[in-house]
Design a protein around this motif. Structure first.
Motif, PDB file in Angstrom:
ATOM      1  N   ALA A   5       0.830  -1.208   0.000  1.00 19.96           N
ATOM      2  CA  ALA A   5       0.000   0.000   0.000  1.00 19.96           C
ATOM      3  C   ALA A   5       0.868   1.262   0.000  1.00 19.96           C
ATOM      4  O   ALA A   5       0.571   2.220  -0.719  1.00 19.96           O
ATOM      5  CB  ALA A   5      -0.942  -0.008   1.202  1.00 19.96           C
ATOM      6  N   ALA A   6       1.920   1.256   0.798  1.00 20.07           N
ATOM      7  CA  ALA A   6       2.810   2.422   0.834  1.00 20.07           C
ATOM      8  C   ALA A   6       3.499   2.619  -0.512  1.00 20.07           C
ATOM      9  O   ALA A   6       3.573   3.748  -1.017  1.00 20.07           O
ATOM     10  CB  ALA A   6       3.837   2.270   1.957  1.00 20.07           C
ATOM     11  N   TYR A   7       3.978   1.536  -1.101  1.00 20.20           N
ATOM     12  CA  TYR A   7       4.600   1.644  -2.427  1.00 20.20           C
ATOM     13  C   TYR A   7       3.580   2.115  -3.467  1.00 20.20           C
ATOM     14  O   TYR A   7       3.895   2.938  -4.334  1.00 20.20           O
ATOM     15  CB  TYR A   7       5.202   0.313  -2.858  1.00 20.20           C
ATOM     16  CG  TYR A   7       6.600   0.082  -2.352  1.00 20.20           C
ATOM     17  CD1 TYR A   7       7.662   0.882  -2.757  1.00 20.20           C
ATOM     18  CD2 TYR A   7       6.860  -0.963  -1.468  1.00 20.20           C
ATOM     19  CE1 TYR A   7       8.950   0.669  -2.298  1.00 20.20           C
ATOM     20  CE2 TYR A   7       8.151  -1.186  -0.996  1.00 20.20           C
ATOM     21  CZ  TYR A   7       9.188  -0.370  -1.416  1.00 20.20           C
ATOM     22  OH  TYR A   7      10.458  -0.586  -0.953  1.00 20.20           O
ATOM     23  N   ALA A   8       2.364   1.598  -3.388  1.00 17.73           N
ATOM     24  CA  ALA A   8       1.333   2.001  -4.348  1.00 17.73           C
ATOM     25  C   ALA A   8       1.052   3.494  -4.237  1.00 17.73           C
ATOM     26  O   ALA A   8       0.966   4.190  -5.259  1.00 17.73           O
ATOM     27  CB  ALA A   8       0.058   1.193  -4.113  1.00 17.73           C
ATOM     28  N   TRP A   9       0.920   3.986  -3.019  1.00 17.91           N
ATOM     29  CA  TRP A   9       0.653   5.411  -2.840  1.00 17.91           C
ATOM     30  C   TRP A   9       1.767   6.253  -3.443  1.00 17.91           C
ATOM     31  O   TRP A   9       1.517   7.295  -4.046  1.00 17.91           O
ATOM     32  CB  TRP A   9       0.484   5.741  -1.357  1.00 17.91           C
ATOM     33  CG  TRP A   9       0.179   7.188  -1.176  1.00 17.91           C
ATOM     34  CD1 TRP A   9       1.065   8.205  -0.956  1.00 17.91           C
ATOM     35  CD2 TRP A   9      -1.104   7.792  -1.262  1.00 17.91           C
ATOM     36  NE1 TRP A   9       0.412   9.406  -0.882  1.00 17.91           N
ATOM     37  CE2 TRP A   9      -0.933   9.181  -1.075  1.00 17.91           C
ATOM     38  CE3 TRP A   9      -2.394   7.296  -1.473  1.00 17.91           C
ATOM     39  CZ2 TRP A   9      -1.992  10.072  -1.082  1.00 17.91           C
ATOM     40  CZ3 TRP A   9      -3.450   8.193  -1.481  1.00 17.91           C
ATOM     41  CH2 TRP A   9      -3.243   9.558  -1.293  1.00 17.91           C
ATOM     42  N   ARG A  10       2.995   5.787  -3.269  1.00 22.67           N
ATOM     43  CA  ARG A  10       4.154   6.528  -3.780  1.00 22.67           C
ATOM     44  C   ARG A  10       4.290   6.402  -5.301  1.00 22.67           C
ATOM     45  O   ARG A  10       5.173   7.005  -5.901  1.00 22.67           O
ATOM     46  CB  ARG A  10       5.423   6.041  -3.090  1.00 22.67           C
ATOM     47  CG  ARG A  10       5.490   6.452  -1.643  1.00 22.67           C
ATOM     48  CD  ARG A  10       6.585   5.808  -0.826  1.00 22.67           C
ATOM     49  NE  ARG A  10       7.763   5.347  -1.512  1.00 22.67           N
ATOM     50  CZ  ARG A  10       8.994   5.421  -1.016  1.00 22.67           C
ATOM     51  NH1 ARG A  10       9.200   5.961   0.177  1.00 22.67           N
ATOM     52  NH2 ARG A  10      10.012   4.956  -1.692  1.00 22.67           N
ATOM     53  N   GLY A  11       3.454   5.595  -5.924  1.00 21.80           N
ATOM     54  CA  GLY A  11       3.493   5.436  -7.371  1.00 21.80           C
ATOM     55  C   GLY A  11       4.521   4.437  -7.860  1.00 21.80           C
ATOM     56  O   GLY A  11       4.799   4.369  -9.058  1.00 21.80           O
ATOM     57  N   GLU A  12       5.068   3.645  -6.956  1.00 18.99           N
ATOM     58  CA  GLU A  12       6.073   2.641  -7.310  1.00 18.99           C
ATOM     59  C   GLU A  12       5.360   1.302  -7.526  1.00 18.99           C
ATOM     60  O   GLU A  12       5.361   0.423  -6.666  1.00 18.99           O
ATOM     61  CB  GLU A  12       7.129   2.567  -6.203  1.00 18.99           C
ATOM     62  CG  GLU A  12       7.870   3.888  -6.051  1.00 18.99           C
ATOM     63  CD  GLU A  12       8.796   3.923  -4.854  1.00 18.99           C
ATOM     64  OE1 GLU A  12       9.548   2.948  -4.648  1.00 18.99           O
ATOM     65  OE2 GLU A  12       8.746   4.926  -4.118  1.00 18.99           O
ATOM     66  N   THR A  13       4.753   1.183  -8.706  1.00 27.45           N
ATOM     67  CA  THR A  13       3.853   0.063  -8.967  1.00 27.45           C
ATOM     68  C   THR A  13       4.554  -1.292  -9.015  1.00 27.45           C
ATOM     69  O   THR A  13       3.988  -2.276  -8.563  1.00 27.45           O
ATOM     70  CB  THR A  13       3.045   0.295 -10.259  1.00 27.45           C
ATOM     71  OG1 THR A  13       3.949   0.515 -11.335  1.00 27.45           O
ATOM     72  CG2 THR A  13       2.124   1.486 -10.115  1.00 27.45           C
ATOM     73  N   ASP A  14       5.752  -1.353  -9.572  1.00 30.89           N
ATOM     74  CA  ASP A  14       6.439  -2.648  -9.617  1.00 30.89           C
ATOM     75  C   ASP A  14       6.677  -3.193  -8.216  1.00 30.89           C
ATOM     76  O   ASP A  14       6.390  -4.364  -7.932  1.00 30.89           O
ATOM     77  CB  ASP A  14       7.773  -2.537 -10.367  1.00 30.89           C
ATOM     78  CG  ASP A  14       7.593  -2.316 -11.861  1.00 30.89           C
ATOM     79  OD1 ASP A  14       6.499  -2.626 -12.390  1.00 30.89           O
ATOM     80  OD2 ASP A  14       8.547  -1.836 -12.508  1.00 30.89           O
ATOM     81  N   ALA A  15       7.167  -2.351  -7.325  1.00 32.79           N
ATOM     82  CA  ALA A  15       7.398  -2.776  -5.938  1.00 32.79           C
ATOM     83  C   ALA A  15       6.070  -3.117  -5.263  1.00 32.79           C
ATOM     84  O   ALA A  15       5.979  -4.099  -4.510  1.00 32.79           O
ATOM     85  CB  ALA A  15       8.139  -1.696  -5.159  1.00 32.79           C
ATOM     86  N   ALA A  16       5.036  -2.339  -5.536  1.00 38.11           N
ATOM     87  CA  ALA A  16       3.728  -2.607  -4.934  1.00 38.11           C
ATOM     88  C   ALA A  16       3.216  -3.986  -5.340  1.00 38.11           C
ATOM     89  O   ALA A  16       2.749  -4.759  -4.497  1.00 38.11           O
ATOM     90  CB  ALA A  16       2.727  -1.529  -5.335  1.00 38.11           C
ATOM     91  N   PHE A  17       3.323  -4.308  -6.626  1.00 36.20           N
ATOM     92  CA  PHE A  17       2.848  -5.619  -7.075  1.00 36.20           C
ATOM     93  C   PHE A  17       3.713  -6.754  -6.528  1.00 36.20           C
ATOM     94  O   PHE A  17       3.200  -7.834  -6.218  1.00 36.20           O
ATOM     95  CB  PHE A  17       2.746  -5.674  -8.600  1.00 36.20           C
ATOM     96  CG  PHE A  17       1.506  -5.016  -9.124  1.00 36.20           C
ATOM     97  CD1 PHE A  17       0.259  -5.578  -8.909  1.00 36.20           C
ATOM     98  CD2 PHE A  17       1.575  -3.821  -9.821  1.00 36.20           C
ATOM     99  CE1 PHE A  17      -0.896  -4.971  -9.380  1.00 36.20           C
ATOM    100  CE2 PHE A  17       0.438  -3.198 -10.297  1.00 36.20           C
ATOM    101  CZ  PHE A  17      -0.807  -3.771 -10.072  1.00 36.20           C
TER     102      PHE A  17
END
Length: 185
Positions: free
Chosen positions: A139-151
Motif C-alpha cells: 500500500a505504501a509503495y502504491a501510494w508513492r506510485g512505485e507500482t512494480d514494488a507494490a505488485f
C-alpha cells in the motif's frame, strides 16, 4: 441479527467492491450496538468511496468510544492526507500502532516531499512487518506510485495469506494500481 455479524457482512461487501452496501450494513450495526466498533469500519468504507467529510465525522464519533484505537487514528490520519495536511497526519499517527504509524508516515512524508523520511519509514515497515503484513508495504509503495514494488509486495502478501488483501478492491491507498493490467490478475 447482531452488530458483529453485520460488521463482518459489511467487510465482505466492501471486499467485493460494494461500498454503498457496506456503509449501509455498518449503519445497521451502529444502530444495533453503537459500542461494537462499526463506526471504525464505516469510516474506512467512506474513505474508500472518497467521502472524506463523512469518514472524518463518523471516525470522530468512534474516537469518543475507542480513543486508543490504532485503526481510528490511522483512518483519521488518512483523512488528513487526502485533505493535503500531511503534518496533521504525522501528529495523529503518533497515536496509532507501529504498523499503521509506519505506513502513514511513509505516505505523509512522501506527500511532504521528504523522500529520505518516507524511505526510512517504508524500510522499517518492510523490516518489521514483511512476513505478516506485506499488504501494507504494498500500500505504501502504491501510494508513492512505485507500482512494480507494490505488485511484488502484493504477490508476497497473497502467497503469505495476509488477510488484509481483502481490502484491495476498495482500499484508497491502492488507487494508483487499478489502471495497471497486473491489477486484474
Amino acid at each position: 441479527e447482531s452488530a458483529m455479524l453485520l460488521i463482518w457482512k459489511a467487510r465482505y461487501a466492501a471486499s467485493l467492491g460494494r461500498i454503498d452496501e457496506a456503509i449501509a450494513l455498518d449503519a445497521r450495526a451502529i444502530a444495533l450496538d453503537p459500542n461494537a466498533g462499526a463506526r471504525r469500519n464505516q469510516g474506512w468504507h467512506y474513505l474508500a468511496k472518497g467521502d472524506i467529510a463523512n469518514a472524518r465525522a463518523v471516525l470522530a464519533l468512534q474516537l469518543v468510544d475507542l480513543p486508543e484505537s490504532p485503526h481510528v487514528h490511522f483512518y483519521l490520519a488518512l483523512c488528513d492526507i487526502f485533505e493535503h495536511q500531511p503534518d496533521a497526519a504525522l501528529r495523529r499517527l503518533e497515536h496509532s500502532s507501529t504498523l499503521f504509524r509506519l505506513v502513514g508516515t511513509s505516505i505523509a512524508q512522501h506527500e511532504r516531499g521528504d523522500r529520505t523520511a518516507s524511505d526510512l519509514a517504508l524500510n522499517k515497515l518492510a523490516d518489521q512487518f514483511a512476513v505478516a503484513d506485506g499488504y501494507w508495504v504494498a500500500a505504501a509503495y502504491a501510494w508513492r506510485g512505485e507500482t512494480d514494488a507494490a505488485f511484488q509486495w502484493l504477490d508476497r502478501a497473497l502467497a503469505g495469506g495476509d488477510s488484509s488483501v481483502m481490502y484491495l478492491p476498495f482500499d484508497p491507498l491502492m488507487q494508483r494500481l487499478r489502471d495497471d493490467p497486473r491489477y486484474a490478475q
